[in-house]
Scaffold this motif. Structure first.
Motif, mmCIF file in Angstrom:
data_model
loop_
_atom_site.group_PDB
_atom_site.id
_atom_site.type_symbol
_atom_site.label_atom_id
_atom_site.label_comp_id
_atom_site.label_asym_id
_atom_site.label_seq_id
_atom_site.Cartn_x
_atom_site.Cartn_y
_atom_site.Cartn_z
ATOM 1 N N ALA A 279 48.302 39.628 24.399
ATOM 2 C CA ALA A 279 47.879 38.599 25.254
ATOM 3 C C ALA A 279 49.186 38.418 26.491
ATOM 4 N N GLU A 280 50.199 38.232 25.941
ATOM 5 C CA GLU A 280 51.321 37.819 26.936
ATOM 6 C C GLU A 280 51.357 39.159 27.988
ATOM 7 N N ALA A 281 51.429 40.185 27.297
ATOM 8 C CA ALA A 281 51.808 41.569 28.028
ATOM 9 C C ALA A 281 50.799 41.509 29.140
ATOM 10 N N ARG A 282 49.319 41.380 28.643
ATOM 11 C CA ARG A 282 48.091 41.364 29.778
ATOM 12 C C ARG A 282 48.391 40.455 30.781
ATOM 13 N N ALA A 283 48.759 39.003 30.293
ATOM 14 C CA ALA A 283 48.840 38.143 31.381
ATOM 15 C C ALA A 283 50.158 38.274 32.183
ATOM 16 N N GLN A 284 50.992 39.029 31.984
ATOM 17 C CA GLN A 284 52.001 39.367 32.845
ATOM 18 C C GLN A 284 51.743 40.434 33.896
ATOM 19 N N GLU A 285 51.038 41.159 33.409
ATOM 20 C CA GLU A 285 50.361 42.403 34.173
ATOM 21 C C GLU A 285 49.297 41.840 35.203
ATOM 22 N N ALA A 286 48.647 41.018 34.786
ATOM 23 C CA ALA A 286 47.674 39.893 35.849
ATOM 24 C C ALA A 286 48.280 39.376 36.566
ATOM 25 N N LEU A 287 49.416 38.743 36.248
ATOM 26 C CA LEU A 287 50.175 37.802 37.160
ATOM 27 C C LEU A 287 51.097 38.964 38.176
ATOM 28 N N ALA A 288 51.425 39.970 38.033
ATOM 29 C CA ALA A 288 52.065 40.913 38.802
ATOM 30 C C ALA A 288 51.087 41.441 39.625
ATOM 31 N N ASP A 289 49.874 41.579 39.454
ATOM 32 C CA ASP A 289 48.773 42.065 40.427
ATOM 33 C C ASP A 289 48.430 41.011 41.222
ATOM 34 N N ALA A 290 48.337 39.851 40.600
ATOM 35 C CA ALA A 290 48.010 38.639 41.521
ATOM 36 C C ALA A 290 49.044 38.474 42.610
ATOM 37 N N GLN A 291 50.342 38.658 42.356
ATOM 38 C CA GLN A 291 51.630 38.363 43.151
ATOM 39 C C GLN A 291 51.635 39.524 44.403
ATOM 40 N N ARG A 292 51.012 40.963 43.905
ATOM 41 C CA ARG A 292 50.960 41.738 44.819
ATOM 42 C C ARG A 292 49.882 41.529 45.774
ATOM 43 N N PHE A 293 48.765 41.139 45.370
ATOM 44 C CA PHE A 293 47.483 40.682 46.227
ATOM 45 C C PHE A 293 48.109 39.483 47.096
ATOM 46 N N ASP A 294 48.622 38.625 46.486
ATOM 47 C CA ASP A 294 49.027 37.472 47.212
ATOM 48 C C ASP A 294 50.133 37.944 48.256
ATOM 49 N N GLU A 295 51.265 38.806 47.935
ATOM 50 C CA GLU A 295 52.001 39.233 49.159
ATOM 51 C C GLU A 295 51.170 40.107 50.153
ATOM 52 N N PHE A 296 50.299 40.702 49.938
ATOM 53 C CA PHE A 296 49.565 41.579 50.790
ATOM 54 C C PHE A 296 48.887 40.702 51.604
ATOM 55 N N ASN A 297 48.099 39.566 51.080
ATOM 56 C CA ASN A 297 47.406 38.739 52.052
ATOM 57 C C ASN A 297 48.231 37.918 52.961
ATOM 58 N N ARG A 298 49.287 37.268 52.390
ATOM 59 C CA ARG A 298 50.307 36.705 53.315
ATOM 60 C C ARG A 298 50.667 37.624 54.493
ATOM 61 N N ARG A 299 51.171 38.859 54.059
ATOM 62 C CA ARG A 299 51.527 39.748 55.167
ATOM 63 C C ARG A 299 50.418 39.827 56.118
ATOM 64 N N PHE A 300 49.035 40.067 55.640
ATOM 65 C CA PHE A 300 47.952 40.247 56.593
ATOM 66 C C PHE A 300 47.817 38.932 57.476
ATOM 67 N N ALA A 301 48.020 37.873 56.767
ATOM 68 C CA ALA A 301 47.895 36.629 57.475
ATOM 69 C C ALA A 301 48.597 36.484 58.513
ATOM 70 N N PHE A 302 50.186 36.884 58.510
ATOM 71 C CA PHE A 302 51.027 37.108 59.603
ATOM 72 C C PHE A 302 50.830 37.977 60.771
#
Length: 348
Positions: free
Chosen positions: A113-136
């Motif tokens: 569960a911890e490994a899956r949570a880390q993967e989900a967090l990494a995916d969310a961070q990548r989407f967040d970074e993409f969304n932030r870059r797109f907003a700029f």
């Protein structure tokens, strides 16, 4: 491991992966999730009427080495199951074995569960970074559209003038270059042009930022011509582009924007001042540097936010002085450098 509504082959050790079917088994997954019982497969083979017998798939019972199936429960859900092979010393399980397997199963489930949570967090961070870059980038595209709109409007009146046509070609070329840079920034693999802060001549960067906006609006540059600061030149130019564009949008058509460079030995300051509508103290304090909050109709609320982030990355800061109805001054404060530092940079 969970596979749709059932379970599918995951990792294996000392098992031939070819023995496992590719299809998932929903009945077994549902039974293990509901009961969390450890299934001793020899007992099921000996007594097909046992409660655990029905959901166990035939292929598992046909494998003579399949010994025990251990569910991996975690917070009310099934993280997976482990199929253990028959040990060299074959014997029936006792209550201590079941307790040990139960504890081990829950521990393994927590790791999964911890490994899956880390993967989900990494995916969310990548989407967040993409969304932030797109907003700029949306913010920068809005600025480019404003520049091109002004050029098209002026072309209706001045297209017959050679000097205007030359200026229009320069504007279009600059806009195309900036759009290509925006597309590069949007790329997931783009690392940007950022550099570690080093000694630079501030006036050169200030003049580039002013010149790129001079076709839109009067921009006046003055102050210390020999100021040297620790900064990333590309980042500083981007920061000034944001501040100058905001100043232009806040100003009347005939009210110039001024850029004043100062230096006191410790810091280098760059003041971007307009004579526009100004901002209230509450807006400056609570909303100015928050993303997606803007006082302008159709604004994205990104420019000041990104400008402050860029300044902080260079070890600097941005100060704001504003009065409603009188205008605004954004002051960029950077660490001063010396001529010797600049010579060392050039020599390197």
């Amino acid at each position: 491991m969970p596979d749709g509504a059932g379970l599918g082959p995951g990792a294996s050790w000392n098992w031939d992966r070819g023995l496992f079917p590719a299809t998932s088994d929903a009945a077994l997954a549902d039974h293990l999730a509901t009961t969390t019982r450890i299934i001793e497969l020899d007992g099921v083979r000996d007594d097909p009427s046992r409660p655990d017998a029905a959901p166990v798939p035939r292929w598992m019972l046909d494998m003579a080495d399949a010994w025990v199936l251990v569910p991996l429960p975690h917070l009310g859900s099934l993280a997976g199951a482990i199929l253990l092979a028959r040990p060299p010393l074959d014997r029936a399980l006792d209550w201590e074995d079941f307790d040990l397997l139960k504890v081990t199963g829950r521990q393994v489930a927590s790791y999964l569960a911890e490994a899956r949570a880390q993967e989900a967090l990494a995916d969310a961070q990548r989407f967040d970074e993409f969304n932030r870059r797109f907003a700029f980038i949306l913010h920068d595209i809005k600025n480019l559209v404003s520049q091109l709109t002004l050029t098209a409007r002026n072309a209706e009146r001045h297209a017959d003038k050679p000097e205007f046509r030359a200026d229009m070609v320069a504007t279009l070329k600059d806009s195309a270059d900036r759009m290509n840079a925006l597309l590069a920034r949007l790329s997931q693999h783009h690392r940007g042009r950022s550099e570690a802060p080093h000694a630079i001549e501030v006036q050169a960067v200030v003049h580039r930022a002013a010149t790129s906006r001079a076709r839109q609006h009067p921009v006046h540059v003055s102050g210390v011509s020999s100021a040297i600061a620790h900064a990333d030149p590309a980042g500083l130019e981007q920061l000034l582009n944001h501040l100058v564009q905001n100043a232009i949008e806040a100003s009347a058509a005939d009210a110039p924007v001024t850029i004043l460079v100062g230096a006191d030995g410790l810091n280098v300051t760059i003041d971007v001042t307009d004579q526009g509508c100004g901002m209230s103290p509450a807006f400056v304090r609570d909303k100015l540097f928050k993303p997606f909050v803007s006082s302008k109709p159709g604004g994205f609320g990104i420019g000041a936010f990104e400008a402050r982030q860029i300044a902080a990355a260079m070890g600097g800061r941005i100060e704001v002085t504003s009065r409603e109805g009188q205008g605004t001054c954004f002051r960029v404060v950077l660490k001063a450098a010396h001529a010797a530092d600049l010579r060392e940079e050039r020599a390197a």
